[in-house]
Enzyme design. Structure first.
Site, PDB file in Angstrom:
ATOM      1  N   GLY A 154      39.650  -9.583  14.318  1.00  0.00           N
ATOM      2  CA  GLY A 154      38.660  -8.526  14.520  1.00  0.00           C
ATOM      3  C   GLY A 154      38.376  -8.416  16.011  1.00  0.00           C
ATOM      4  O   GLY A 154      39.191  -8.809  16.857  1.00  0.00           O
ATOM      5  N   ILE A 156      36.301 -10.037  17.947  1.00  0.00           N
ATOM      6  CA  ILE A 156      36.235 -11.298  18.698  1.00  0.00           C
ATOM      7  C   ILE A 156      37.647 -11.883  18.841  1.00  0.00           C
ATOM      8  O   ILE A 156      38.044 -12.343  19.917  1.00  0.00           O
ATOM      9  CB  ILE A 156      35.267 -12.288  18.013  1.00  0.00           C
ATOM     10  CG1 ILE A 156      33.837 -11.731  18.090  1.00  0.00           C
ATOM     11  CG2 ILE A 156      35.348 -13.673  18.661  1.00  0.00           C
ATOM     12  CD1 ILE A 156      32.791 -12.521  17.318  1.00  0.00           C
ATOM     13  N   ARG A 176      43.606  -9.883   7.593  1.00  0.00           N
ATOM     14  CA  ARG A 176      43.716  -9.134   6.331  1.00  0.00           C
ATOM     15  C   ARG A 176      44.642  -7.936   6.493  1.00  0.00           C
ATOM     16  O   ARG A 176      45.478  -7.665   5.669  1.00  0.00           O
ATOM     17  CB  ARG A 176      42.329  -8.618   5.928  1.00  0.00           C
ATOM     18  CG  ARG A 176      41.654  -9.477   4.893  1.00  0.00           C
ATOM     19  CD  ARG A 176      40.336  -8.895   4.548  1.00  0.00           C
ATOM     20  NE  ARG A 176      39.617  -8.472   5.765  1.00  0.00           N
ATOM     21  CZ  ARG A 176      38.396  -8.022   5.792  1.00  0.00           C
ATOM     22  NH1 ARG A 176      37.720  -7.903   4.684  1.00  0.00           N
ATOM     23  NH2 ARG A 176      37.797  -7.679   6.906  1.00  0.00           N
ATOM     24  N   ILE A 236      35.160 -21.215  15.824  1.00  0.00           N
ATOM     25  CA  ILE A 236      33.937 -20.600  16.371  1.00  0.00           C
ATOM     26  C   ILE A 236      33.402 -19.575  15.371  1.00  0.00           C
ATOM     27  O   ILE A 236      32.537 -18.767  15.716  1.00  0.00           O
ATOM     28  CB  ILE A 236      34.178 -19.902  17.731  1.00  0.00           C
ATOM     29  CG1 ILE A 236      35.442 -19.048  17.715  1.00  0.00           C
ATOM     30  CG2 ILE A 236      34.247 -20.896  18.861  1.00  0.00           C
ATOM     31  CD1 ILE A 236      35.265 -17.633  17.410  1.00  0.00           C
ATOM     32  N   ALA A 237      33.913 -19.601  14.132  1.00  0.00           N
ATOM     33  CA  ALA A 237      33.584 -18.537  13.179  1.00  0.00           C
ATOM     34  C   ALA A 237      32.379 -18.935  12.318  1.00  0.00           C
ATOM     35  O   ALA A 237      31.237 -18.582  12.625  1.00  0.00           O
ATOM     36  CB  ALA A 237      34.802 -18.219  12.329  1.00  0.00           C
ATOM     37  N   ARG A 238      32.631 -19.676  11.262  1.00  0.00           N
ATOM     38  CA  ARG A 238      31.559 -20.117  10.372  1.00  0.00           C
ATOM     39  C   ARG A 238      31.974 -21.422   9.699  1.00  0.00           C
ATOM     40  O   ARG A 238      33.157 -21.609   9.378  1.00  0.00           O
ATOM     41  CB  ARG A 238      31.323 -19.108   9.239  1.00  0.00           C
ATOM     42  CG  ARG A 238      30.356 -17.999   9.557  1.00  0.00           C
ATOM     43  CD  ARG A 238      28.904 -18.474   9.645  1.00  0.00           C
ATOM     44  NE  ARG A 238      27.993 -17.384   9.915  1.00  0.00           N
ATOM     45  CZ  ARG A 238      27.707 -16.901  11.130  1.00  0.00           C
ATOM     46  NH1 ARG A 238      28.243 -17.436  12.206  1.00  0.00           N
ATOM     47  NH2 ARG A 238      26.873 -15.900  11.284  1.00  0.00           N
ATOM     48  N   GLU A 267      25.607 -26.760   8.079  1.00  0.00           N
ATOM     49  CA  GLU A 267      24.869 -26.987   9.335  1.00  0.00           C
ATOM     50  C   GLU A 267      23.415 -26.538   9.185  1.00  0.00           C
ATOM     51  O   GLU A 267      23.137 -25.649   8.376  1.00  0.00           O
ATOM     52  CB  GLU A 267      25.560 -26.228  10.496  1.00  0.00           C
ATOM     53  CG  GLU A 267      25.564 -24.723  10.329  1.00  0.00           C
ATOM     54  CD  GLU A 267      26.294 -24.013  11.462  1.00  0.00           C
ATOM     55  OE1 GLU A 267      27.490 -24.262  11.653  1.00  0.00           O
ATOM     56  OE2 GLU A 267      25.637 -23.195  12.129  1.00  0.00           O
ATOM     57  N   HIS A 285      26.748 -24.705  17.263  1.00  0.00           N
ATOM     58  CA  HIS A 285      26.732 -23.261  16.983  1.00  0.00           C
ATOM     59  C   HIS A 285      26.161 -22.472  18.170  1.00  0.00           C
ATOM     60  O   HIS A 285      25.154 -21.773  18.042  1.00  0.00           O
ATOM     61  CB  HIS A 285      25.931 -22.971  15.701  1.00  0.00           C
ATOM     62  CG  HIS A 285      26.265 -21.654  15.076  1.00  0.00           C
ATOM     63  ND1 HIS A 285      26.234 -21.435  13.716  1.00  0.00           N
ATOM     64  CD2 HIS A 285      26.645 -20.461  15.622  1.00  0.00           C
ATOM     65  CE1 HIS A 285      26.566 -20.172  13.462  1.00  0.00           C
ATOM     66  NE2 HIS A 285      26.818 -19.572  14.600  1.00  0.00           N
ATOM     67  N   ILE A 286      26.848 -22.586  19.299  1.00  0.00           N
ATOM     68  CA  ILE A 286      26.346 -21.945  20.526  1.00  0.00           C
ATOM     69  C   ILE A 286      27.331 -20.946  21.124  1.00  0.00           C
ATOM     70  O   ILE A 286      27.190 -20.550  22.285  1.00  0.00           O
ATOM     71  CB  ILE A 286      25.984 -23.004  21.602  1.00  0.00           C
ATOM     72  CG1 ILE A 286      27.193 -23.912  21.924  1.00  0.00           C
ATOM     73  CG2 ILE A 286      24.783 -23.827  21.181  1.00  0.00           C
ATOM     74  CD1 ILE A 286      26.987 -24.769  23.177  1.00  0.00           C
TER      75      ILE A 286
HETATM   76  C1  DGY Z   1      26.793 -14.707  14.878  1.00  0.00           C
HETATM   77  O1  DGY Z   1      26.398 -13.749  15.535  1.00  0.00           O
HETATM   78  O2  DGY Z   1      27.238 -14.584  13.731  1.00  0.00           O
HETATM   79  C2  DGY Z   1      26.679 -16.040  15.524  1.00  0.00           C
HETATM   80  O3  DGY Z   1      27.406 -16.983  14.816  1.00  0.00           O
HETATM   81  C3  DGY Z   1      25.228 -16.460  15.645  1.00  0.00           C
HETATM   82  O4  DGY Z   1      24.733 -16.675  14.343  1.00  0.00           O
END
Ligand code: DGY
Length: 325
Positions: A154, A156, A176, A236-238, A267, A285-286
């Site tokens: 996407g 990012i 996808r 860096i996603a989830r 988390e 998560h920064i």
């Molecule tokens: C987002 O924007 O999804 C970042 O992970 C902050 O939650």
């Protein structure tokens, strides 16, 4: 005046813009509300500005007949049950775009720190263990000239790919749907591959896909077994996209060389075994946490609630079928 809950502490000088439209209830102590407390605080409210910590589901919405909009400052909205929002005619909005570049920067920071073992080396130095230099001292993997894999292409993912130009990298990706030829060109000539090829051929693999029931444990034991032993994995996603237990086993067995993780399952609690591993770089998560970007995220959420109260379609509306004005 309609009432608005700002559910987490955020830049007071940015919130001033809301005073013209709303009676505000703030949470500048930054407490994390339990579901019951959130339901209480949302009674009689027109809307809420929140973060990913607010879980919005059917049970909550059923108690809030006056609620019209929930507006997260995040781009990720896996904490919203969109179907339930539409059912209760609550508009849901997120904050896309404004964090793309900052998040891409951080993906690179984690990738470079992981490949070059930066935090491991710093811990060694701080512990007073540095007695002599050695030829194989903290040798890591090159970024320059290596192959960057991106899962989730996407906005990012594409911002991450563009940065590869300066490092002479080849970029491969899986998504996808395939990007247009023009988008691939701009994303440093990214080459679309199937997921298994991505796993097998990436020297450094960055995860940039949204979390959902479909992407849950997209990276589990099977995928990790396909990766090169010299590879690094960056998330860096989830949390939840990676099976953390499987990843810990892969890192312990040196099935992959290292991981850079900004997000974790469950988390802010995370699996304690990560702490015993040297080949991980761990951050809380920064990825989007630059001051300019966090202010832009808050402002995007503010713009969405102001549009809603003015009877306009919020620019980042996620569930158009909830728009009742
Ligand atoms: C987002 O924007 O999804 C970042 O992970 C902050 O939650």
């Amino acid at each position: 005046m309609p009432k608005l809950l700002v559910a987490r502490a955020m830049f007071p000088d940015e919130l001033v813009r809301l005073n013209k439209y709303f009676e505000l209830e703030l949470n500048q102590q930054d407490s994390i509300f339990s579901p019951e407390e959130l339901a209480d605080r949302l009674q009689g409210k027109f809307g809420m500005i929140c973060t990913s910590s607010a879980k919005i589901n059917q049970e909550l919405l059923a108690k809030l007949p006056e609620l019209k909009i929930i507006s997260t400052i995040a781009v990720g909205y896996d904490n919203f049950d969109l179907q339930a929002c539409s059912q209760y005619r609550v508009m849901a909005t997120n904050a896309p775009d404004v964090l793309n570049e900052t998040t891409a920067d951080f993906a690179w920071a984690l990738m470079m720190a992981t490949a070059r073992r930066v935090t491991e080396a710093e811990h060694f130095l701080r512990a007073g263990e540095w007695k002599k230099w050695g030829v194989d001292f903290f040798v890591g993997a090159d970024i320059f000239g290596s192959r960057l894999g991106i899962l989730g292409m996407g906005r990012i993912g594409q911002a991450i790919a563009r940065r590869a130009a300066g490092f002479g990298m080849e970029v491969i990706y899986h998504n996808r749907s395939r990007l247009s030829a023009e988008q691939e060109l701009v994303a440093h000539h990214a080459r679309y591959v199937d997921k298994e090829t991505l796993m097998r051929e990436s020297d450094h693999l960055i995860l940039a896909l949204p979390y959902s029931s479909e992407t849950h444990h997209s990276i589990a034991a099977n995928e990790l077994a396909q990766m090169k032993p010299s590879a690094t994995l960056i998330n860096i996603a989830r949390g939840g996209i990676v099976d953390d237990v499987a990843l810990i086993a892969a890192l312990q067995n040196r099935q992959i060389a290292g991981a850079g993780l900004d997000v974790f399952e469950n988390e802010p609690r995370f699996h304690p075994d990560f702490l015993g591993l040297k080949n991980v770089v761990l951050t809380p998560h920064i990825a989007s946490a630059s001051e300019r970007t966090r202010r832009a995220m808050v402002n995007r959420a503010i713009t969405n609630v102001i549009a809603a109260v003015r009877g306009e379609v919020p620019p980042d509306l996620l569930n158009r079928d909830a728009h009742t004005f």
